[in-house]
Scaffold this motif. Structure first.
Motif, short mmCIF file in Angstrom:
data_model
loop_
_atom_site.label_atom_id
_atom_site.label_comp_id
_atom_site.label_asym_id
_atom_site.label_seq_id
_atom_site.Cartn_x
_atom_site.Cartn_y
_atom_site.Cartn_z
N ALA A 74 59.48 25.08 47.46
CA ALA A 74 59.06 25.32 46.08
C ALA A 74 58.98 26.82 45.86
O ALA A 74 58.31 27.52 46.63
N GLU A 75 59.64 27.31 44.83
CA GLU A 75 59.72 28.74 44.57
C GLU A 75 59.30 29.05 43.13
O GLU A 75 59.37 28.18 42.25
N PRO A 76 58.88 30.28 42.85
CA PRO A 76 58.44 30.63 41.49
C PRO A 76 59.59 30.59 40.47
O PRO A 76 60.74 30.86 40.80
N ALA B 52 57.83 24.96 38.88
CA ALA B 52 58.48 25.56 40.04
C ALA B 52 59.97 25.33 39.99
O ALA B 52 60.47 24.43 39.31
N ALA B 53 60.71 26.16 40.72
CA ALA B 53 62.08 25.89 41.09
C ALA B 53 62.07 25.32 42.51
O ALA B 53 61.07 25.45 43.23
N PHE B 54 63.18 24.70 42.90
CA PHE B 54 63.28 24.15 44.26
C PHE B 54 64.52 24.68 44.96
O PHE B 54 65.57 24.84 44.34
N LEU C 42 65.32 10.87 47.12
CA LEU C 42 64.43 11.98 46.78
C LEU C 42 64.54 12.29 45.30
O LEU C 42 65.65 12.30 44.74
N VAL C 43 63.41 12.55 44.66
CA VAL C 43 63.36 12.97 43.26
C VAL C 43 62.59 14.28 43.19
O VAL C 43 61.48 14.39 43.72
N LEU C 44 63.18 15.28 42.53
CA LEU C 44 62.52 16.57 42.32
C LEU C 44 62.13 16.69 40.86
O LEU C 44 62.98 16.56 39.97
N VAL C 45 60.86 16.92 40.59
CA VAL C 45 60.36 17.10 39.23
C VAL C 45 59.80 18.52 39.14
O VAL C 45 58.78 18.84 39.78
N THR C 46 60.41 19.37 38.33
CA THR C 46 60.06 20.79 38.33
C THR C 46 58.81 21.10 37.53
O THR C 46 58.08 22.04 37.87
N HIS C 47 58.53 20.34 36.46
CA HIS C 47 57.33 20.60 35.65
C HIS C 47 57.14 19.44 34.69
O HIS C 47 57.94 18.49 34.67
N ASN C 48 56.09 19.51 33.88
CA ASN C 48 55.67 18.31 33.15
C ASN C 48 56.10 18.23 31.70
O ASN C 48 55.68 17.30 31.00
N HIS C 49 56.92 19.15 31.19
CA HIS C 49 57.42 18.98 29.83
C HIS C 49 58.22 17.68 29.73
O HIS C 49 58.85 17.25 30.70
N TYR D 149 69.93 25.71 44.93
CA TYR D 149 68.81 26.28 44.17
C TYR D 149 68.75 25.54 42.83
O TYR D 149 69.66 25.68 42.01
N HIS D 150 67.70 24.75 42.63
CA HIS D 150 67.57 24.02 41.37
C HIS D 150 66.47 24.64 40.53
O HIS D 150 65.29 24.64 40.92
N VAL D 151 66.85 25.16 39.37
CA VAL D 151 65.91 25.73 38.41
C VAL D 151 65.93 24.83 37.18
O VAL D 151 66.95 24.69 36.52
N GLY D 152 64.79 24.22 36.87
CA GLY D 152 64.73 23.32 35.73
C GLY D 152 64.64 24.07 34.42
O GLY D 152 65.39 23.82 33.48
#
Length: 337
Positions: free
Chosen positions: A189-191, A209-211, A124-131, A221-224
């Protein structure tokens, strides 16, 4: 600015106006004038060309015992999480630069904490946003070729990824969505309070998003990236999920505050976020690998230690992770700050 969103089309919501995503009751990114004011101003602390980690590059086990939770730092926001038989990567970036260009932009100051060839099978790969320091298309293409993982990402980012990796398996989530996987693993997916862009014309056209990773041995809780935003999202995560065995929280890239405070929390805010979301332990990230902002390379750690001491939280509970460092996260305690 384009009037048509190139990444996502869908109904308006409390965080999407039909073209752009936004932070409800929050702040949007500053404009070009403020960016130039920051870039042309003074206050940037020099970084060393190399900032090597004291840890050797890790060679992870293929899997770990079912009740254990292990985190290995790769660099910046890229972490390998091993839990309940799953191998999970967050915001994987093996690039030398986090930039749309190969010849200019923030360069890596230390080697990745794991060589890509030494990764265990990635599920599994989690990508929080596109920066660019969180979404690296070359890395995702390489991971897809070798591991064929499921990629989970917020609305609109799938379009960006699929242009470079057309055969990728992708699940797309909006804030509040959940994805139920096998063996009682659930991704929520959380704000978080941030923004997105790959260039000058696509600001806020893909969601961030955070996951939350829900497992039988505890929640993660992963916050990028996030601004503190008065702790609103942290408290909401605690109310919904009841606290966390582990939170992966950013605590670097925060100066100057007048420019960064809305979207990048500082160490003091990260400690308060730990308290607000009821995390037993924190893997601290987003520092020491890419120079993105004005503070010195080790300033986040010094400020973090001071904030933990003032909050009377043991420093061992909030670890400033270095590339190659392995953190075997203890089981959740019955008491939290």
């Amino acid at each position: 600015m384009p009037k048509v969103n190139p990444y996502y089309r869908g109904p308006a919501s409390d965080h999407f106006d039909g073209t752009r995503f936004f932070n409800p009751n929050g702040r949007q990114p500053r404009g070009m004038g403020d960016l130039l004011r920051w870039q042309l101003g003074r206050g940037k602390v020099r970084w060393p060309t190399h900032y090597p980690s004291p840890f050797q590059q890790a060679k992870p086990d293929l899997s770990i015992e079912a009740d254990r939770l292990r985190v290995t730092m790769i660099g910046h926001a890229s972490l390998l999480i091993q839990v309940h038989g799953f191998n999970i990567l967050t915001d994987p970036v093996w690039a030398h630069r986090v930039s749309p260009f190969s010849f200019v932009g923030p360069a890596r100051r230390n080697a990745p904490g794991i060589e890509m060839d030494d990764l265990p099978p990635i599920d599994l790969v989690l990508v929080t946003h596109n920066h660019y320091d969180h979404l690296d298309l070359d890395t995702l293409a390489a991971l897809n070729e070798e591991h064929s993982p499921l990629i989970v990402t917020p609305l609109g980012n799938d379009t960006i990824i699929r242009r470079a990796v057309p055969d990728a398996t992708i699940s797309v989530l909006d804030w509040g969505d959940r994805l139920d996987l096998e063996d009682e693993l659930v991704i929520h997916a959380e704000p978080c309070h941030h923004w997105s862009a790959r260039g000058s014309g696509d600001r806020r056209m893909a969601l961030w998003a955070a996951f939350v990773i829900e497992t039988p041995v505890g929640k993660i809780y992963h916050v990028g990236d996030t601004g503190f935003h008065g702790g609103i999202n942290y408290r909401a995560a605690r109310e919904k999920h009841g606290g966390f065995r582990l939170a992966n929280l950013p605590f670097g890239a925060y100066e100057p505050r007048w420019f960064m405070q809305d979207h990048h929390q500082n160490p003091e805010e990260a400690v308060q976020g730990m308290i607000d979301c009821a995390a037993d332990h924190v893997a601290g990230h987003h520092w020491g690998t890419f120079r993105l902002t004005d503070e010195g390379v080790d300033a986040p750690v010094k400020a973090l230690e001071q904030a933990l001491d003032e909050a009377e939280i043991a420093r061992t509970r909030f670890r400033a992770m270095r590339p190659g460092e392995i953190f075997d996260v203890p089981p959740s305690s019955s008491t939290r700050q």
